[in-house]
Design a protein around this motif. Structure first.
Motif, PDB file in Angstrom:
ATOM      1  N   TRP A 209       0.934  -0.970   0.054  1.00  0.00           N
ATOM      2  CA  TRP A 209      -0.174   0.104  -0.122  1.00  0.00           C
ATOM      3  C   TRP A 209       0.938   1.280  -0.030  1.00  0.00           C
ATOM      4  O   TRP A 209       1.603   1.418   1.024  1.00  0.00           O
ATOM      5  CB  TRP A 209      -0.793   0.093   1.167  1.00  0.00           C
ATOM      6  CG  TRP A 209      -2.004  -1.019   1.422  1.00  0.00           C
ATOM      7  CD1 TRP A 209      -2.236  -1.874   0.250  1.00  0.00           C
ATOM      8  CD2 TRP A 209      -2.818  -1.135   2.275  1.00  0.00           C
ATOM      9  NE1 TRP A 209      -3.321  -2.680   0.873  1.00  0.00           N
ATOM     10  CE2 TRP A 209      -3.670  -2.289   2.050  1.00  0.00           C
ATOM     11  CE3 TRP A 209      -3.099  -0.550   3.672  1.00  0.00           C
ATOM     12  CZ2 TRP A 209      -4.754  -2.747   3.077  1.00  0.00           C
ATOM     13  CZ3 TRP A 209      -4.139  -1.047   4.339  1.00  0.00           C
ATOM     14  CH2 TRP A 209      -4.846  -2.146   4.170  1.00  0.00           C
ATOM     15  N   PHE A 210       0.946   2.076  -1.222  1.00  0.00           N
ATOM     16  CA  PHE A 210       1.902   3.136  -1.156  1.00  0.00           C
ATOM     17  C   PHE A 210       0.916   4.258  -1.013  1.00  0.00           C
ATOM     18  O   PHE A 210       0.076   4.633  -1.693  1.00  0.00           O
ATOM     19  CB  PHE A 210       2.287   3.015  -2.517  1.00  0.00           C
ATOM     20  CG  PHE A 210       3.254   4.401  -2.927  1.00  0.00           C
ATOM     21  CD1 PHE A 210       4.280   4.838  -2.099  1.00  0.00           C
ATOM     22  CD2 PHE A 210       2.846   5.383  -3.830  1.00  0.00           C
ATOM     23  CE1 PHE A 210       4.868   5.896  -2.326  1.00  0.00           C
ATOM     24  CE2 PHE A 210       3.622   6.586  -4.113  1.00  0.00           C
ATOM     25  CZ  PHE A 210       4.644   6.577  -3.297  1.00  0.00           C
ATOM     26  N   MET A 211       1.125   5.166   0.078  1.00  0.00           N
ATOM     27  CA  MET A 211       0.393   6.362   0.301  1.00  0.00           C
ATOM     28  C   MET A 211       1.220   7.722  -0.045  1.00  0.00           C
ATOM     29  O   MET A 211       2.517   7.519   0.358  1.00  0.00           O
ATOM     30  CB  MET A 211       0.375   6.171   2.019  1.00  0.00           C
ATOM     31  CG  MET A 211      -0.760   5.327   2.452  1.00  0.00           C
ATOM     32  SD  MET A 211      -1.110   5.265   4.012  1.00  0.00           S
ATOM     33  CE  MET A 211      -2.186   6.782   4.347  1.00  0.00           C
ATOM     34  N   ALA A 212       0.635   8.518  -0.694  1.00  0.00           N
ATOM     35  CA  ALA A 212       1.444   9.564  -1.114  1.00  0.00           C
ATOM     36  C   ALA A 212       0.117  10.439  -1.389  1.00  0.00           C
ATOM     37  O   ALA A 212      -0.993  10.319  -1.805  1.00  0.00           O
ATOM     38  CB  ALA A 212       2.044   9.396  -2.481  1.00  0.00           C
ATOM     39  N   GLY A 213       0.555  12.057  -1.288  1.00  0.00           N
ATOM     40  CA  GLY A 213      -0.498  13.036  -1.895  1.00  0.00           C
ATOM     41  C   GLY A 213      -1.695  12.769  -1.019  1.00  0.00           C
ATOM     42  O   GLY A 213      -2.703  13.293  -1.590  1.00  0.00           O
ATOM     43  N   LEU A 216      -4.236   6.577  -0.484  1.00  0.00           N
ATOM     44  CA  LEU A 216      -3.772   5.501  -0.954  1.00  0.00           C
ATOM     45  C   LEU A 216      -3.515   5.389  -2.308  1.00  0.00           C
ATOM     46  O   LEU A 216      -4.640   5.048  -3.046  1.00  0.00           O
ATOM     47  CB  LEU A 216      -4.563   4.255  -0.275  1.00  0.00           C
ATOM     48  CG  LEU A 216      -3.983   2.985  -0.711  1.00  0.00           C
ATOM     49  CD1 LEU A 216      -2.749   2.753  -0.185  1.00  0.00           C
ATOM     50  CD2 LEU A 216      -5.148   1.820  -0.069  1.00  0.00           C
ATOM     51  N   LEU A 217      -2.435   5.627  -2.769  1.00  0.00           N
ATOM     52  CA  LEU A 217      -2.224   5.981  -4.269  1.00  0.00           C
ATOM     53  C   LEU A 217      -2.081   4.437  -5.018  1.00  0.00           C
ATOM     54  O   LEU A 217      -2.504   4.444  -6.281  1.00  0.00           O
ATOM     55  CB  LEU A 217      -0.943   6.740  -4.506  1.00  0.00           C
ATOM     56  CG  LEU A 217      -0.854   7.347  -5.948  1.00  0.00           C
ATOM     57  CD1 LEU A 217      -2.087   8.209  -6.181  1.00  0.00           C
ATOM     58  CD2 LEU A 217       0.458   8.229  -5.901  1.00  0.00           C
ATOM     59  N   GLU A 218      -1.467   3.689  -4.447  1.00  0.00           N
ATOM     60  CA  GLU A 218      -1.166   2.388  -5.040  1.00  0.00           C
ATOM     61  C   GLU A 218      -1.620   1.169  -4.140  1.00  0.00           C
ATOM     62  O   GLU A 218      -0.974   1.303  -2.858  1.00  0.00           O
ATOM     63  CB  GLU A 218      -0.081   2.135  -5.595  1.00  0.00           C
ATOM     64  CG  GLU A 218       0.198   2.994  -7.002  1.00  0.00           C
ATOM     65  CD  GLU A 218       1.381   2.547  -7.843  1.00  0.00           C
ATOM     66  OE1 GLU A 218       1.382   1.336  -8.068  1.00  0.00           O
ATOM     67  OE2 GLU A 218       2.381   3.607  -8.376  1.00  0.00           O
ATOM     68  N   ALA A 219      -2.453   0.245  -4.372  1.00  0.00           N
ATOM     69  CA  ALA A 219      -2.546  -0.906  -3.568  1.00  0.00           C
ATOM     70  C   ALA A 219      -2.089  -2.144  -4.715  1.00  0.00           C
ATOM     71  O   ALA A 219      -2.820  -2.194  -5.659  1.00  0.00           O
ATOM     72  CB  ALA A 219      -3.883  -1.123  -3.112  1.00  0.00           C
ATOM     73  N   ALA A 220      -0.935  -2.581  -4.482  1.00  0.00           N
ATOM     74  CA  ALA A 220      -0.550  -3.487  -5.701  1.00  0.00           C
ATOM     75  C   ALA A 220      -0.033  -4.833  -5.045  1.00  0.00           C
ATOM     76  O   ALA A 220       0.785  -4.709  -3.995  1.00  0.00           O
ATOM     77  CB  ALA A 220       0.441  -2.758  -6.667  1.00  0.00           C
ATOM     78  N   ASP A 221       0.501  -5.630  -5.920  1.00  0.00           N
ATOM     79  CA  ASP A 221       1.248  -6.924  -5.803  1.00  0.00           C
ATOM     80  C   ASP A 221       2.656  -5.955  -5.459  1.00  0.00           C
ATOM     81  O   ASP A 221       3.039  -5.343  -6.237  1.00  0.00           O
ATOM     82  CB  ASP A 221       1.178  -7.902  -6.862  1.00  0.00           C
ATOM     83  CG  ASP A 221       2.142  -8.920  -7.068  1.00  0.00           C
ATOM     84  OD1 ASP A 221       1.895  -9.815  -6.372  1.00  0.00           O
ATOM     85  OD2 ASP A 221       3.305  -8.583  -7.528  1.00  0.00           O
TER      86      ASP A 221
END
Ligand code: ATP
Length: 250
Positions: A209-213, A216-221
């Motif tokens: 889970w990538f948090m930015a701005g 939760l900008l990306e939730a990815a493999d």
């Protein structure tokens, strides 16, 4: 399979500016056996999100469900036994190491599993630590590991770890990672961990889970994310972290 933990439009406003989001609504889920790394620059609200998941903080919008039951229908203490948060700078309860190891079991009316506690302490490199020692006198790294043992003894369904190796030397870090991995594999629990160490995130997790701005900008493999992130923000973030080791904060 019903996900263990579901986040429904969960959002938090800035603590000092109620007009702005700390993070905008997040809808996601955590299933049995998941290994999720929450990553992102400082101040994105990663710790706040984990504290909300553990019901140590309230969201400003949205709700969660656990085992298909809405949070409002759970007693907070019951919830926190199943979804357990280990802080980066854990607070030791007054008393000895042993008191600390036992108190959490007592709070939740569970028998104290001394052999398991001994086993986890050994795995974490604390096999020789005197349980009669005052917990307040432990080093930061010792406190972090005792707190991890406290959490593992609860046998939560979802273990939330906030930079759980930040105060550890590389040898102790390796032991802690192995301990958590083995525990999670055996118990089939889910682990959601915050890390600033991208190698650790890759080693330990299958989802990012990538948090930015403020979202939760990306939730990815994890493999896909680290090989080819979808967003420019993630690409820049990974570029900044390339080659960095453990304990480097952004
Ligand atoms: N209880 C609080 N009261 C006031 N401000 C808070 C509180 N908790 C967090 N904050 C602020 O909210 C923002 C997000 O904090 P949080 O610790 O959740 O971010 P983070 O992404 O985990 O950061 P880091 O990677 O540095 O640990 C920060 O600006 C922080 O100072």
């Amino acid at each position: 399979m019903t996900p263990l933990l579901e986040l429904h439009q969960l959002a938090k406003l800035q603590f000092d500016n109620r007009e702005e989001y700390l993070f905008r609504p997040i809808t996601s889920k955590v299933a049995q056996g998941d290994r999720i790394a929450v990553i992102g620059a400082s101040g994105q609200g990663k710790s706040t999100l984990l504290r909300i998941l553990a019901r140590l903080e309230r969201p400003d919008e949205g709700y969660m469900s656990l085992d298909g039951v809405s949070d409002k229908d759970w007693k907070p203490a019951q919830w926190r036994k199943k979804v357990c948060y280990t802080a980066q700078h854990p607070v030791m309860l007054p008393g000895t190491v042993e008191d600390n190891l036992q108190t959490v079991s007592r709070l939740h009316s569970l028998p104290f599993d001394a052999p398991a506690a001994k086993g986890y302490m050994g795995q974490l490199g604390l096999g020789d630590l005197d349980w009669k020692k005052e917990a307040s006198s432990l080093s930061g790294g010792e406190k972090q590991r005792v707190a991890l043992v406290r959490s593992l003894l609860l046998q939560p369904d979802v273990l939330l770890l906030d930079e759980f190796t930040a105060s550890l030397d590389p040898g102790s870090r390796e032991g802690a990672e192995l301990c958590v991995r083995q525990w999670a594999d055996t118990s089939k629990a889910a682990v959601v961990l915050i890390s600033h160490d991208m190698e650790q995130a890759e080693r330990m997790c299958s989802v990012v889970w990538f948090m930015a701005g403020g979202e939760l900008l990306e939730a990815a493999d994890a493999g896909r994310f680290f090989a080819a992130p979808e967003t420019e923000a993630a690409r820049q973030f990974l570029k900044r972290h390339a080659g960095e080791g453990e304990t480097k904060n952004v």
